[in-house]
Motif scaffolding. Structure first.
Motif, PDB file in Angstrom:
ATOM      1  N   PRO A 127      18.463   3.470  -0.583  1.00 15.11           N
ATOM      2  CA  PRO A 127      18.991   3.717   0.762  1.00 15.11           C
ATOM      3  C   PRO A 127      18.454   2.711   1.778  1.00 15.11           C
ATOM      4  CG  PRO A 127      17.590   5.550   0.031  1.00 15.11           C
ATOM      5  CD  PRO A 127      17.818   4.668  -1.148  1.00 15.11           C
ATOM      6  N   TYR A 128      17.216   2.279   1.587  1.00 18.67           N
ATOM      7  CA  TYR A 128      16.623   1.309   2.525  1.00 18.67           C
ATOM      8  C   TYR A 128      17.391  -0.017   2.463  1.00 18.67           C
ATOM      9  CZ  TYR A 128      13.231  -2.031   4.423  1.00 18.67           C
ATOM     10  OH  TYR A 128      12.626  -3.037   5.130  1.00 18.67           O
ATOM     11  N   THR A 180      10.924   2.673  -7.751  1.00 18.57           N
ATOM     12  CA  THR A 180      11.827   2.393  -6.628  1.00 18.57           C
ATOM     13  C   THR A 180      12.531   3.669  -6.162  1.00 18.57           C
ATOM     14  OG1 THR A 180      13.669   1.783  -8.078  1.00 18.57           O
ATOM     15  CG2 THR A 180      12.227   0.004  -7.355  1.00 18.57           C
ATOM     16  N   GLU A 181      12.700   4.637  -7.068  1.00 16.48           N
ATOM     17  CA  GLU A 181      13.213   5.953  -6.647  1.00 16.48           C
ATOM     18  C   GLU A 181      12.209   6.622  -5.717  1.00 16.48           C
ATOM     19  OE1 GLU A 181      16.059   7.538  -7.154  1.00 16.48           O
ATOM     20  OE2 GLU A 181      16.866   5.883  -8.356  1.00 16.48           O
ATOM     21  N   ILE A 190      22.582  -4.443   2.038  1.00 19.94           N
ATOM     22  CA  ILE A 190      22.564  -5.014   0.691  1.00 19.94           C
ATOM     23  C   ILE A 190      23.182  -4.041  -0.303  1.00 19.94           C
ATOM     24  CG2 ILE A 190      21.007  -5.677  -1.196  1.00 19.94           C
ATOM     25  CD1 ILE A 190      19.298  -6.921   1.172  1.00 19.94           C
ATOM     26  N   GLU A 191      24.060  -4.555  -1.133  1.00 17.80           N
ATOM     27  CA  GLU A 191      24.670  -3.700  -2.149  1.00 17.80           C
ATOM     28  C   GLU A 191      23.703  -3.578  -3.331  1.00 17.80           C
ATOM     29  OE1 GLU A 191      28.371  -3.365  -5.305  1.00 17.80           O
ATOM     30  OE2 GLU A 191      28.056  -5.271  -4.273  1.00 17.80           O
ATOM     31  N   VAL A 192      23.388  -2.344  -3.702  1.00 16.93           N
ATOM     32  CA  VAL A 192      22.484  -2.116  -4.838  1.00 16.93           C
ATOM     33  C   VAL A 192      23.288  -1.505  -5.974  1.00 16.93           C
ATOM     34  CG1 VAL A 192      20.404  -0.958  -5.648  1.00 16.93           C
ATOM     35  CG2 VAL A 192      20.596  -1.633  -3.238  1.00 16.93           C
ATOM     36  N   LYS A 250       0.824  -1.216   0.000  1.00 21.35           N
ATOM     37  CA  LYS A 250       0.000   0.000   0.000  1.00 21.35           C
ATOM     38  C   LYS A 250       0.856   1.262   0.000  1.00 21.35           C
ATOM     39  CE  LYS A 250      -0.994  -0.285   4.979  1.00 21.35           C
ATOM     40  NZ  LYS A 250      -0.017  -1.382   5.201  1.00 21.35           N
ATOM     41  N   ASP A 251       2.095   1.134   0.471  1.00 21.96           N
ATOM     42  CA  ASP A 251       2.953   2.326   0.458  1.00 21.96           C
ATOM     43  C   ASP A 251       4.418   1.940   0.244  1.00 21.96           C
ATOM     44  OD1 ASP A 251       3.678   1.222   2.881  1.00 21.96           O
ATOM     45  OD2 ASP A 251       2.445   2.604   4.052  1.00 21.96           O
ATOM     46  N   ALA A 252       5.266   2.964   0.234  1.00 22.62           N
ATOM     47  CA  ALA A 252       6.685   2.763  -0.040  1.00 22.62           C
ATOM     48  C   ALA A 252       7.319   1.830   0.998  1.00 22.62           C
ATOM     49  CB  ALA A 252       7.405   4.114  -0.034  1.00 22.62           C
ATOM     50  N   GLU A 253       6.933   2.040   2.232  1.00 23.73           N
ATOM     51  CA  GLU A 253       7.505   1.258   3.319  1.00 23.73           C
ATOM     52  C   GLU A 253       7.237  -0.233   3.124  1.00 23.73           C
ATOM     53  OE1 GLU A 253       5.757   2.635   6.916  1.00 23.73           O
ATOM     54  OE2 GLU A 253       7.359   1.808   8.153  1.00 23.73           O
ATOM     55  N   GLU A 254       5.998  -0.538   2.792  1.00 26.91           N
ATOM     56  CA  GLU A 254       5.633  -1.942   2.612  1.00 26.91           C
ATOM     57  C   GLU A 254       6.334  -2.522   1.371  1.00 26.91           C
ATOM     58  OE1 GLU A 254       1.415  -2.675   2.302  1.00 26.91           O
ATOM     59  OE2 GLU A 254       1.655  -4.815   2.738  1.00 26.91           O
ATOM     60  N   HIS A 255       6.413  -1.710   0.332  1.00 28.68           N
ATOM     61  CA  HIS A 255       7.120  -2.140  -0.883  1.00 28.68           C
ATOM     62  C   HIS A 255       8.561  -2.515  -0.555  1.00 28.68           C
ATOM     63  CE1 HIS A 255      10.007  -0.801  -4.051  1.00 28.68           C
ATOM     64  NE2 HIS A 255       9.296  -1.615  -4.804  1.00 28.68           N
ATOM     65  N   ASN A 256       9.236  -1.633   0.172  1.00 26.88           N
ATOM     66  CA  ASN A 256      10.634  -1.889   0.500  1.00 26.88           C
ATOM     67  C   ASN A 256      10.783  -3.139   1.369  1.00 26.88           C
ATOM     68  OD1 ASN A 256      11.112   0.433  -0.903  1.00 26.88           O
ATOM     69  ND2 ASN A 256      11.578   1.705   0.878  1.00 26.88           N
ATOM     70  N   ALA A 257       9.846  -3.296   2.316  1.00 26.62           N
ATOM     71  CA  ALA A 257       9.913  -4.453   3.208  1.00 26.62           C
ATOM     72  C   ALA A 257       9.716  -5.753   2.426  1.00 26.62           C
ATOM     73  CB  ALA A 257       8.862  -4.325   4.305  1.00 26.62           C
TER      74      ALA A 257
END
Lengths: 252, 186, 452
Positions: C117-118, C110-111, C124-126, C81-88
């Motif tokens: 940064p997350y 993803t930007e 993790i190396e991105v 539903k939001d950026a936080e959940e996407h990143n998790a």
């Protein structure tokens, strides 16, 4: 030209009234020379555009009501400004109880070159204007009222100002590198984004100067005032005239 | 409520006017499919060869690691197709059959069964796509008609070599994938 | 900092600003020329716009259809539903795969979610693999343009950066040399990554497949070498039918860079044998924007960047002047929906010239929405000095007498004020422009004398 003589009102935008009376005079004389019977309703003020574009359209209700009352009785309303005409057409707030009059005004208000080409059907204007002329396509006329084809769109090329000027004897129409890029006036943008506004104006001016334009013309004095202000600050050798002034001079 | 349900119910809760899905009409089509196709490939910085030109070119190559999965040129491989694409890092040339080409933009449709390994057209240093000159369609509309409802796990349009212009808008060929594309039109 | 301050800073380097303007104008001009070689161009724009309107009016149904088909194809579908959940969600997959380093192709989503940064914070190396994105990543910058991420940099700056990061020859500014150095560097990263992340250009409801377009081939290099492909997709990226791709792929690259199509257009339908595809469907403010009727159709955007290339403001102020993930005209109508206060200067960073709307391949009325956001922003800001002056102006313009008096006063003032005051640096008009000469009478006065 139409045989019956319509009742035409001249709408002179507030800043033209105050700073460029000659453009108002030229518009009036030009229409009269073309056989129109024109009235200038003396109580007119402003269309409300500067306020609306700043985000205060809702505060222009009084201005819009006044505008509607002043102009509602005419067959046509003609103004030497694409920008103000577009505002009246698209951004006048709705006035309760005056919907019909407002709609009527929106349908019968025309920018000057639009009125000459589309309503009066002026063809083959005879006159003389032996100068190199560069045309600044003001955005609200260009993309708002579609006074000329847009470089972004796939459409047959046309330009209402060119249509009126092209037969004038001696007039050289200059093709610019960027024929319809914004000059950076943009109303309050000119002061809130001062640096950008000046840069855009300089760039537009440079296009005309590098093509040896002698007289820069257009349908909106606001853009021309901005470009002229930059040119005169930098002592550029170029003259500025509203297209009404050129046409009025040429056909006299 | 799960996020899925939250999102879907939020959307369902928004009053929206119904808007019809338009039909896609037929547009006038170009006549000279081959010429337009060749021009498009060249515009994309690829090259179009005849079978003879291709065979001459192949013969001129020295000792190269080549994998051909093309049914038209089955004997050109110099190494075997591995099962792990990582082993293709030093592959010089891949030769693959394309299904059909699109004239308006030079795009060529390939599916998993043409590629054998999905990484093949990307990891190879140079790429050859073999295409039947009768298998050209005018535009992307006919392209999707040709694909129809066929099911392949992976399909793609390739229109040229790997390229970038991310440094000052200067076009450079060979960013990550194949440094060249040759299309053999049979 | 507000847009005017940033723009003014950008313009300080005159030659670079001029280069930026001319380079992006060149891209726009290329777009103009190629669009005119397609006779049905305006019909395609109409179709694309209508298809997207239909999508927005049925988004819930299409998402359900898309999910059903994707699952059937063996794709694992996640909802955020939001950026936080996407990143998790992304991190969880990476943890499960025991993956310490990933490669990622271009994804504005993803930007927007600040995924890099997350993930980095979580060890993790991105590695961004699009050349432009890798360049700005080395500089710890976000992309300044959604299609041309490093368009704000000159090759000299990139040459120095690569000398430091990739040990290229000092002073070698040849774009081909620098690009091939990046190729070698990134090839290793591709070969070493177990998971690859991509964005999504289009998700097809009818088939459950999704399409990713690149010129470099970096998305494919990543995913076909990795064991797991994570595709991050905004929920508005849905289109109904496979054949709709014909319309959008004809418009996208022509609008973006003036090329007839991107060189790689990959259709992912099922994972390769033994591999996995995870698709993350992200809301992050999109349903909120969908609910705003006046701004709803901003969600039609296909991220071609044409409005940036054509925008006379963007070209002369650069992507960073906007301070938002998506810069330029489209960013200025998307961002206020995310944070009205933070992005309140963006809808005013425009002359409402309308070029953005004419260039938009899906016919978003961008400049009209800029105008509408201005109305919303002034409402949200409440009463202040500016709103009072607007009310005063309305009082003047509704009354002919007040207008005549104030106009006269204004002209007398302009005539008599010393130039030092008019051209004082705090007077923004007079800084770089002269004022028109004040005429001796108004048109109204002239008319009174001469006609009535």
């Amino acid at each position: 030209m139409n045989s019956i003589s319509p009742n035409i009102a001249l709408f002179i935008p507030c800043y033209v009234d105050q700073f460029f009376p000659n453009v108002g005079i030229a518009s009036l004389e030009l229409l009269e020379k073309l056989g129109c019977s024109v009235t200038y309703p003396i109580g007119q003020t402003c269309c409300g555009q500067p306020m609306a574009n700043s985000g205060y359209e809702r505060d222009t209700a009084g201005t819009a009501r006044h505008f509607t009352e002043i102009f509602k009785g005419f067959d046509y309303i003609v103004a030497p400004s694409g920008s103000c005409v577009l505002h009246v057409k698209e951004h006048s707030p709705k006035i309760a109880g005056m919907e019909k009059e407002q709609k009527g005004i929106q349908d019968k208000i025309f920018e000057l070159t639009e009125f000459l080409t589309d309503v009066l059907k002026v063809e083959n204007l005879q006159g003389s204007y032996p100068h190199r002329v560069g045309y600044h396509a003001s955005c609200h006329g260009q993309r708002g009222l579609r006074l000329a084809s847009s470089s972004e769109l796939q459409e047959a090329p046309y330009n209402k100002a060119h249509h009126l000027l092209k037969n004038l004897k001696g007039l050289e129409w200059v093709e610019l590198s960027r024929k319809d890029e914004c000059c950076g006036f943009g109303g309050t943008f000119a002061v809130t984004e001062e640096a950008l506004s000046i840069q855009m104006g300089k760039d537009r001016l440079e296009d005309h100067l590098s093509h040896q334009v002698e007289i820069l013309t257009g349908g909106d004095m606001s853009c021309i005032m901005h470009l002229q202000g930059i040119a005169s600050r930098n002592r550029e050798n170029i003259k500025f005239k509203h297209i009404a002034e050129i046409l009025n001079e040429a056909i006299s | 409520m799960s996020s899925r349900e939250q999102i879907l119910s939020a959307i369902k809760g928004i009053e929206r006017e119904s808007k019809q899905l338009p039909d896609i009409p037929e547009f006038p089509q170009t006549e000279n499919l081959q010429k337009v196709f060749k021009d498009s490939i060249q515009g994309n910085k690829g090259e179009v060869l005849s079978a003879i030109e291709f065979e001459e070119w192949i013969a001129s190559l020295g000792d190269q690691k080549i994998i051909s999965v093309s049914s038209r040129f089955p004997n050109l491989s110099t190494i075997k197709l591995p099962s792990d694409p990582h082993q293709l890092n030093d592959l010089n040339l891949a030769i693959i059959d394309g299904q059909f080409g699109v004239s308006e933009n030079g795009a060529i449709w390939l599916e998993e069964e043409n590629l054998k390994l999905r990484a093949l057209p990307f990891i190879t240093e140079h790429l050859v796509i073999v295409l039947d000159s009768q298998k050209l369609v005018p535009s992307m509309h006919q392209a999707y008609e040709s694909i129809g409802s066929k099911h392949s796990g992976f399909g793609l349009f390739i229109a040229g070599p790997s390229k970038t212009a991310d440094i000052e808008q200067s076009l450079v060929i060979g960013a990550h994938g194949a440094k060249s594309l040759r299309v053999v039109l049979l | 900092m507000s847009h005017p301050e940033n723009a003014s800073a950008f313009l300080k380097d005159q030659s670079k600003a001029k280069w930026h303007d001319e380079t992006l104008w060149f891209v726009r001009d290329k777009r103009d020329r190629i669009s005119k070689t397609v006779p049905e161009w305006e019909s395609l724009r109409n179709l694309a716009s209508q298809i997207k309107d239909n999508v927005l009016s049925n988004l819930d149904n299409y998402l359900e259809e898309f999910e059903k088909n994707a699952l059937k194809n063996g794709i694992q579908v996640h909802w955020a539903k939001d950026a936080e959940e996407h990143n998790a969600i992304v991190l969880k997959i990476l943890k499960e795969k025991n993956c310490p380093a990933i490669v990622k192709s271009k994804s504005i989503l993803t930007e927007e979610c600040h995924l890099n940064p997350y993930l980095e914070k979580n060890g993790i190396e991105v590695v961004d693999t699009d050349l432009g994105e890798r360049i700005v990543q080395f500089l710890n910058q976000p992309p300044s343009h959604i299609v041309l991420p490093a368009i704000h940099l000159k090759k000299g700056e990139i040459s120095e950066l690569f000398h430091e990061k990739l040990q290229t020859e000092k002073g070698n500014e040849d774009p081909e040399y620098l690009t091939h150095a990046a190729r070698t560097h990134l090839r290793e990263k591709f070969l070493g990554a177990k998971v690859a992340i991509t964005g999504v250009n289009f998700g097809v409801a009818e088939t459950g497949e999704f399409v990713v377009c690149t010129n470099e081939g970096n998305a494919d290099m990543g995913v076909h070498l990795a064991e797991t492909h994570i595709a991050c997709m905004g929920i508005e990226k849905i289109i109904p039918r496979r054949k709709d791709l014909g319309v959008f792929l004809r418009l996208l690259a022509r609008s973006a860079t003036g090329q007839p199509i991107t060189n790689y257009n990959s259709h992912f339908r099922s994972p390769a044998t033994g591999k996995e595809i995870h698709l993350v469907l992200v809301d992050n403010g999109r349903t909120a924007q969908l609910a705003r009727e006046k701004f709803r159709n901003s969600l039609k955007c296909i991220r071609c960047g044409a409005c940036m290339n054509t925008c006379p403001i963007y070209r002369r102020s650069g992507g960073y002047s906007y301070g938002s993930t998506v810069p330029g005209p489209i960013g200025s109508i998307l961002s206020p929906g995310i944070d009205l206060n933070k992005y309140s200067s963006l809808p005013f960073a425009s002359t409402l010239c309308g070029s953005c709307s004419d260039v938009c391949p899906v016919k978003i009325n961008i400049h009209e929405q800029l105008y509408e956001w201005r109305q919303e922003i002034t409402k949200a800001q409440g009463t202040n000095g500016k709103s009072l002056s607007m009310k005063l102006a309305n009082g003047i313009f509704r009354s002919p007498l007040a207008y005549r008096i104030s106009g006269k006063l204004m002209r007398i003032a302009l005539k008599n004020l010393p130039n030092s005051l008019i051209y004082h640096p705090i007077n923004s008009w007079g800084k770089g422009r002269n004022l028109p000469e004040t005429p001796k009478e108004t048109f109204k006065e002239w008319y009174h004398k001469n006609r009535s």
